[in-house]
Motif scaffolding. Structure first.
Motif, PDB file in Angstrom:
ATOM      1  N   TRP A 121       0.837  -1.191   0.000  1.00 30.45           N
ATOM      2  CA  TRP A 121       0.000   0.000   0.000  1.00 30.45           C
ATOM      3  C   TRP A 121       0.872   1.239   0.000  1.00 30.45           C
ATOM      4  CZ3 TRP A 121       0.267  -3.664   3.849  1.00 30.45           C
ATOM      5  CH2 TRP A 121       0.933  -3.306   5.023  1.00 30.45           C
ATOM      6  N   ASN A 122       0.260   2.370  -0.382  1.00 25.05           N
ATOM      7  CA  ASN A 122       0.952   3.643  -0.325  1.00 25.05           C
ATOM      8  C   ASN A 122       1.110   4.083   1.126  1.00 25.05           C
ATOM      9  OD1 ASN A 122       1.172   3.841  -3.108  1.00 25.05           O
ATOM     10  ND2 ASN A 122      -0.757   4.969  -3.324  1.00 25.05           N
ATOM     11  N   LYS A 123       2.166   4.837   1.388  1.00 27.06           N
ATOM     12  CA  LYS A 123       2.384   5.337   2.734  1.00 27.06           C
ATOM     13  C   LYS A 123       1.312   6.356   3.085  1.00 27.06           C
ATOM     14  CE  LYS A 123       5.890   7.364   5.735  1.00 27.06           C
ATOM     15  NZ  LYS A 123       7.276   7.876   5.825  1.00 27.06           N
ATOM     16  N   SER A 124       0.695   6.194   4.245  1.00 25.49           N
ATOM     17  CA  SER A 124      -0.317   7.153   4.697  1.00 25.49           C
ATOM     18  C   SER A 124       0.352   8.473   5.101  1.00 25.49           C
ATOM     19  CB  SER A 124      -1.097   6.583   5.878  1.00 25.49           C
ATOM     20  OG  SER A 124      -1.829   5.441   5.478  1.00 25.49           O
ATOM     21  N   ILE A 125      -0.417   9.566   4.992  1.00 21.01           N
ATOM     22  CA  ILE A 125       0.094  10.904   5.297  1.00 21.01           C
ATOM     23  C   ILE A 125      -0.579  11.426   6.550  1.00 21.01           C
ATOM     24  CG2 ILE A 125       0.399  13.255   4.439  1.00 21.01           C
ATOM     25  CD1 ILE A 125       1.953  11.090   2.882  1.00 21.01           C
ATOM     26  N   ASP A 126       0.247  12.009   7.459  1.00 17.16           N
ATOM     27  CA  ASP A 126      -0.302  12.637   8.651  1.00 17.16           C
ATOM     28  C   ASP A 126      -0.025  14.144   8.591  1.00 17.16           C
ATOM     29  OD1 ASP A 126      -1.298  11.851  11.611  1.00 17.16           O
ATOM     30  OD2 ASP A 126       0.038  13.591  11.709  1.00 17.16           O
ATOM     31  N   PRO A 127      -1.045  14.998   8.766  1.00 21.46           N
ATOM     32  CA  PRO A 127      -0.861  16.436   8.593  1.00 21.46           C
ATOM     33  C   PRO A 127       0.070  17.068   9.618  1.00 21.46           C
ATOM     34  CG  PRO A 127      -3.197  15.864   8.774  1.00 21.46           C
ATOM     35  CD  PRO A 127      -2.417  14.641   9.095  1.00 21.46           C
ATOM     36  N   THR A 128       0.172  16.464  10.814  1.00 18.86           N
ATOM     37  CA  THR A 128       0.902  17.107  11.906  1.00 18.86           C
ATOM     38  C   THR A 128       2.230  16.426  12.199  1.00 18.86           C
ATOM     39  OG1 THR A 128      -1.209  17.708  12.894  1.00 18.86           O
ATOM     40  CG2 THR A 128       0.736  17.914  14.296  1.00 18.86           C
ATOM     41  N   THR A 129       2.194  15.118  12.397  1.00 17.54           N
ATOM     42  CA  THR A 129       3.430  14.399  12.722  1.00 17.54           C
ATOM     43  C   THR A 129       3.731  13.416  11.596  1.00 17.54           C
ATOM     44  OG1 THR A 129       2.208  12.758  13.997  1.00 17.54           O
ATOM     45  CG2 THR A 129       3.052  14.670  15.192  1.00 17.54           C
ATOM     46  N   VAL A 130       4.040  12.187  11.962  1.00 12.15           N
ATOM     47  CA  VAL A 130       4.334  11.151  10.970  1.00 12.15           C
ATOM     48  C   VAL A 130       3.557   9.891  11.318  1.00 12.15           C
ATOM     49  CG1 VAL A 130       6.639  11.998  10.390  1.00 12.15           C
ATOM     50  CG2 VAL A 130       6.348  10.381  12.274  1.00 12.15           C
ATOM     51  N   VAL A 131       3.312   9.046  10.305  1.00  6.53           N
ATOM     52  CA  VAL A 131       2.681   7.747  10.529  1.00  6.53           C
ATOM     53  C   VAL A 131       3.730   6.808  11.090  1.00  6.53           C
ATOM     54  CG1 VAL A 131       1.625   5.759   9.412  1.00  6.53           C
ATOM     55  CG2 VAL A 131       0.927   8.075   8.769  1.00  6.53           C
ATOM     56  N   SER A 132       3.391   6.201  12.207  1.00  4.00           N
ATOM     57  CA  SER A 132       4.353   5.335  12.890  1.00  4.00           C
ATOM     58  C   SER A 132       4.182   3.860  12.574  1.00  4.00           C
ATOM     59  CB  SER A 132       4.234   5.531  14.399  1.00  4.00           C
ATOM     60  OG  SER A 132       2.904   5.265  14.824  1.00  4.00           O
ATOM     61  N   GLY A 133       3.009   3.438  12.075  1.00  3.32           N
ATOM     62  CA  GLY A 133       2.827   2.025  11.771  1.00  3.32           C
ATOM     63  C   GLY A 133       1.403   1.716  11.363  1.00  3.32           C
ATOM     64  N   TYR A 134       1.171   0.423  11.101  1.00  4.63           N
ATOM     65  CA  TYR A 134      -0.116  -0.027  10.585  1.00  4.63           C
ATOM     66  C   TYR A 134      -0.555  -1.271  11.352  1.00  4.63           C
ATOM     67  CZ  TYR A 134       1.412   2.965   6.741  1.00  4.63           C
ATOM     68  OH  TYR A 134       1.859   4.026   6.001  1.00  4.63           O
ATOM     69  N   ASP A 135      -1.838  -1.298  11.737  1.00  2.00           N
ATOM     70  CA  ASP A 135      -2.440  -2.487  12.327  1.00  2.00           C
ATOM     71  C   ASP A 135      -3.176  -3.253  11.235  1.00  2.00           C
ATOM     72  OD1 ASP A 135      -1.503  -1.723  14.745  1.00  2.00           O
ATOM     73  OD2 ASP A 135      -3.440  -1.148  15.591  1.00  2.00           O
ATOM     74  N   ILE A 136      -2.996  -4.575  11.239  1.00  2.00           N
ATOM     75  CA  ILE A 136      -3.677  -5.431  10.271  1.00  2.00           C
ATOM     76  C   ILE A 136      -4.581  -6.376  11.042  1.00  2.00           C
ATOM     77  CG2 ILE A 136      -3.383  -7.121   8.427  1.00  2.00           C
ATOM     78  CD1 ILE A 136      -0.570  -5.936   8.012  1.00  2.00           C
ATOM     79  N   LEU A 137      -5.866  -6.290  10.779  1.00  2.00           N
ATOM     80  CA  LEU A 137      -6.845  -7.156  11.422  1.00  2.00           C
ATOM     81  C   LEU A 137      -7.334  -8.194  10.418  1.00  2.00           C
ATOM     82  CD1 LEU A 137      -7.038  -4.202  12.817  1.00  2.00           C
ATOM     83  CD2 LEU A 137      -9.141  -5.118  13.821  1.00  2.00           C
ATOM     84  N   MET A 138      -7.524  -9.447  10.882  1.00  2.00           N
ATOM     85  CA  MET A 138      -8.077 -10.497  10.041  1.00  2.00           C
ATOM     86  C   MET A 138      -9.341 -11.015  10.715  1.00  2.00           C
ATOM     87  SD  MET A 138      -6.422 -14.021   8.524  1.00  2.00           S
ATOM     88  CE  MET A 138      -6.617 -14.995  10.015  1.00  2.00           C
TER      89      MET A 138
END
Length: 813
Positions: A193-210
């Motif tokens: 996936w494309n890297k998500s953008i955060d307006p203020t800080t930075v994206v630190s990670g992604y949770d994957i639920l199944m």
């Protein structure tokens, strides 16, 4: 120097990266925790990297890392720094200081405004360093700022100072995840996936639920999920998180793993009430512990019935012979034999302590020898005593087994296994075996492609179902528990993967060929060849001439010429007939040598053999003995006889309850001598017998040792000159007198002629139990045995010399 530490506690372990950058030093520690993902920003500023200063000087430092420190700091001296703040928020400050006597005070000013005051203690020396933390947090905006460190009170040195982000200032959510790619195979799902953008800080990670539950965490923009069941449809949800724990909208994706081209080719759905279908199942019967100290007697179908769409195997508290419990052990040998594919059973398990249910496989044809070399696959085992609700999947091979403490296994705790059905599965491939419980992967065993010691799983196996009571894994039996106990089986199914259909791919050529040449023979071995399905055999060539083929990974080559150069070649052939390229190794046979005679021959040092096997020996000196000797089995030895002479052989033997006969042959199958063996009461209870005299000529020759009657083990053979070996006389039945017979008292008398010496006496019960064994040198005609422990019954007394074995019957009343 910039160090980026990526520390994970989910799937990836710990990784370290080191990059060379200009000062100031900027640390990022990425932590993937079980709660959420965050980034802690740390800025470490070297004290000498000021943009302006007043009153200070620099000097070499002895602190960790070396370099320079700022010193000679007096009252109102200061240093000013231009800092780029990566993330707005609250920061913690700390100073690396050294001070002879203390009393220093550091003021931190942000754009000339006092933000914090820190008292600095004594450290005991101008190069004795300590880290001091400020008493309060300071708030900094993102971007460029000017910070001044001023000595409100001097008397300290400064090496570096640090800012660490504690509370990011952020209330904005990251953008939703945009998936760009998915790939699937039978057991794996890949997503990007494309890297998500955060307006203020930075994206630190992604949770994957199944399927609604957290399945994985990652800081990357790709993930591979492995060990999934084939054909499984899964609903995934991906959520981005920033430094402050703010989350994005959820992105949903449905993915299905690929299906295998399999089909059910054998099953028992247990849909017809009544007796078990004997066209699909065999019953194994008997007690005796089954090699594991088990307490049950397996009946011929009396403890198994099909009812209500289930197979019910019932373990009962009832006595047959010396067994206090009865149960069932059934297998599909010859009626359902499988090589590769999926084996699956759905069942409920018993709960009373001592029950040991199992769903497992053994080879139908024991191509690779006895257990554990033959290979065993335990799909499901459970012990109600040791760990109720915990399921084990295990393999046993020559290299990996519980006797050696090297077995390989996996497990899962699933709680209730008695009132709830669970599905137990293996998926068996040429290069690995996977275990699943309720579609959850619990274990993988990988083909190391070394030898059949590690991977004997290229031959057909059959299924076994049983409930053992007690024993090694069953543990203590709850005699007062609920009996009978049941294993309820909904179905057993085999899915054929059809891996070998339309196979046109040849195996890889065999690797790691080793050759041990010994004069007129060579022991060869190689690793298992890799194939997309299964290697059927190996073709052996010597000097480009085909000489043999074998299914194993070793071969003895005989009748070679000593001191001769040969080229050994081997090719692998799969079941479709595809042949690999040939692998070749050159070797030269050495000068022919033999085992020195007079001398001792270890039984396992044969050059050729038929029918026997070896095992660890418990005789004096340990080592290995030859066992499993049946009528018609034989071994040959290359011996080097020192001189023409008359010889005898002392033979070290053990046998449970039967006598045996050994015939010695010389060159050209010339019979040399014969000796009889007597039962010793155990396979590792050893005694020696001596042969009659025979002639040998000097020189290297072949000695053949053959069993015309089996039932004994052999540890060694010592050959010496007849004049040097103990000479024993013939015994006849009339020479032996046993009294009193019937025996009532405490002293048993055995009378032999006074001139007889060097013989053995053994007393064995009719059920094979040894109750007395002793060798006698010069008993002077009378042997007296003090034994008041002989229970009433019939016993066999055997008196044996090297030329005679006399057996008499004793009645004890």
């Amino acid at each position: 120097m910039l160090y980026i530490f990526a520390t994970t506690n989910n799937f990836s372990g710990m990784k370290y990266f080191q990059l060379e950058l200009k000062r100031p030093i900027f640390f990022i520690a990425l932590l993937l925790t079980s709660a959420f993902t965050r980034i802690d920003a740390q800025l470490v500023i070297e004290a000498e990297d000021y943009s302006q200063m007043k009153g200070v000087q620099t000097e070499n430092t002895t602190d960790d890392g070396g370099g320079l420190n700022v010193g000679w700091i007096d009252n109102n001296d200061w240093m000013e720094y231009k800092i780029s703040i990566p993330v707005a928020g609250d920061y913690e400050i700390s100073y690396r200081i050294a001070s002879q006597s203390g009393g220093g005070v550091a003021d931190l000013l942000i754009v000339e405004t006092l933000a914090q005051k820190t008292m600095l203690p004594a450290t005991g020396g101008w190069q004795t360093w300590s880290t001091v933390q400020g008493d309060s947090l300071i708030t900094l905006p993102e971007g460029e700022t000017t910070i001044k460190v001023k000595a409100a009170s001097g008397g300290f040195n400064l090496n570096w100072w640090q800012l660490r982000l504690v509370n990011p200032a952020d209330s904005d959510n990251p953008s939703a995840v945009v998936i760009t790619e998915t790939q699937t195979d039978v057991h794996d799902v890949y997503m990007a996936w494309n890297k998500s953008i955060d307006p203020t800080t930075v994206v630190s990670g992604y949770d994957i639920l199944m399927n609604g539950s957290l399945f994985a965490k990652t800081s990357d923009t790709t993930v591979t999920l492995s060990k999934l069941p084939p054909g499984l449809e899964m609903d995934f949800a991906l959520i981005a998180k920033d430094l402050s724990g703010n989350t994005s909208d959820t992105t949903f994706l449905t993915v299905q793993t690929d299906t295998l081209p399999w089909e059910i080719t054998w099953s028992d759905e247990f849909n017809i009430d009544g007796e078990v279908d004997r066209t699909k199942w065999n019953f194994q019967t008997g007690g005796g512990g089954w090699g594991n100290g088990e307490a049950q007697y397996y009946t011929d179908g009396d403890n198994a019935i099909v009812s209500g769409g289930n197979l019910i195997i019932e373990a009962r508290k009832e006595t047959i012979g010396s067994n206090k419990y009865t149960s069932t052990r059934m297998n599909s040998s010859g009626k359902g034999d499988f090589l590769f594919g999926r084996l699956e059973a759905r069942m409920k398990l018993p709960s009373t302590g001592g029950t040991w249910p199992a769903f497992w496989t053994l080879p139908t044809d024991w191509v690779y020898g006895n257990w554990p070399n033959c290979g065993e696959i335990d799909i499901m085992e459970h012990s109600a005593t040791y760990n109720y609700g915990h399921i084990l999947g295990t393999i046993h091979t020559g290299a990996y087994n519980h006797i050696a403490g090297t077995q390989k296994s996996g497990g899962i705790h699933i709680g209730d296994v008695t009132d709830t059905y669970h599905t137990y599965v293996i998926e068996w491939f040429p290069d690995h075996i996977d275990w699943y419980v309720d579609d959850i992967h619990i274990f993988t065993y990988v083909n190391e492609y070394k030898s059949t010691e590690e991977w004997p799983f290229d031959v057909a196996h059959h299924v076994l179902l049983n409930v053992a009571i007690g024993g090694a894994m069953g543990g203590d039996i709850d005699d007062n528990g609920a009996w009978p106990q049941q294993m309820i089986v909904d179905y057993v199914r085999y899915y054929d993967f059809k891996l070998g259909e339309n196979d046109t791919i040849a195996p890889e050529k065999p690797a790691n060929i080793t050759i041990d040449a010994k004069g007129n023979l060579a022991n060869t071995s190689w690793n298992l060849a890799k194939d997309n399905f299964v290697v059927d055999k190996y073709i052996i060539y010597l000097d480009d001439m085909k000489i043999d083929s074998t299914k194993g990974t070793s071969l003895q080559i005989f009748d070679l010429e000593p001191e001769t150069h040969y080229i050994f070649s081997i090719a692998a052939v799969d079941e479709a007939g595809n042949e690999s390229d040939t692998a070749s190794v050159a070797f030269t046979t050495p000068e022919l040598t033999g085992i020195a005679v007079p001398g001792k021959i270890q039984a396992e040092d044969y050059t050729q053999m038929s029918g026997i096997d070896t095992e660890d020996c418990e005789d004096t000196g340990g080592g290995t003995n030859v066992g499993w000797i049946d009528a018609g089995d034989w071994m040959t030895y290359t011996i080097d006889v020192a001189e023409n002479n008359e010889y005898r052989a002392k033979v070290r033997v053990a046998g449970q309850s039967s006598s045996g006969t050994i015939v010695f042959y010389g060159d050209d199958d010339r019979e040399l001598t014969t000796v009889n063996t007597s039962p010793t009461g155990g396979w590792q209870t050893w005694t020696s017998v001596v042969t009659g005299a025979f002639d040998l000529e000097a020189g290297i020759q072949t000695l053949k040792v053959s069993a015309t009657k089996g039932g004994f083990n052999l540890n060694w053979i010592e050959i010496g000159k007849s004049s040097d070996m103990t000479s024993l006389s013939y015994l006849t039945d009339k020479d032996i007198q046993i009294y009193p017979n019937p025996f009532h008292g405490e002293k048993l008398n055995i009378s032999v002629p006074a001139e007889f010496d060097n013989f053995a006496v053994q007393i064995v019960s009719v059920d094979g139990k040894l109750v007395h064994s002793q060798e006698y040198d010069k008993p002077n005609g009378l042997i007296q045995i003090n034994n008041n422990k002989l229970l009433p019954g019939v016993y066999l007394i055997t008196i044996s010399s090297q030329k005679s074995v006399i057996t008499k019957m004793l009645s004890v009343q």
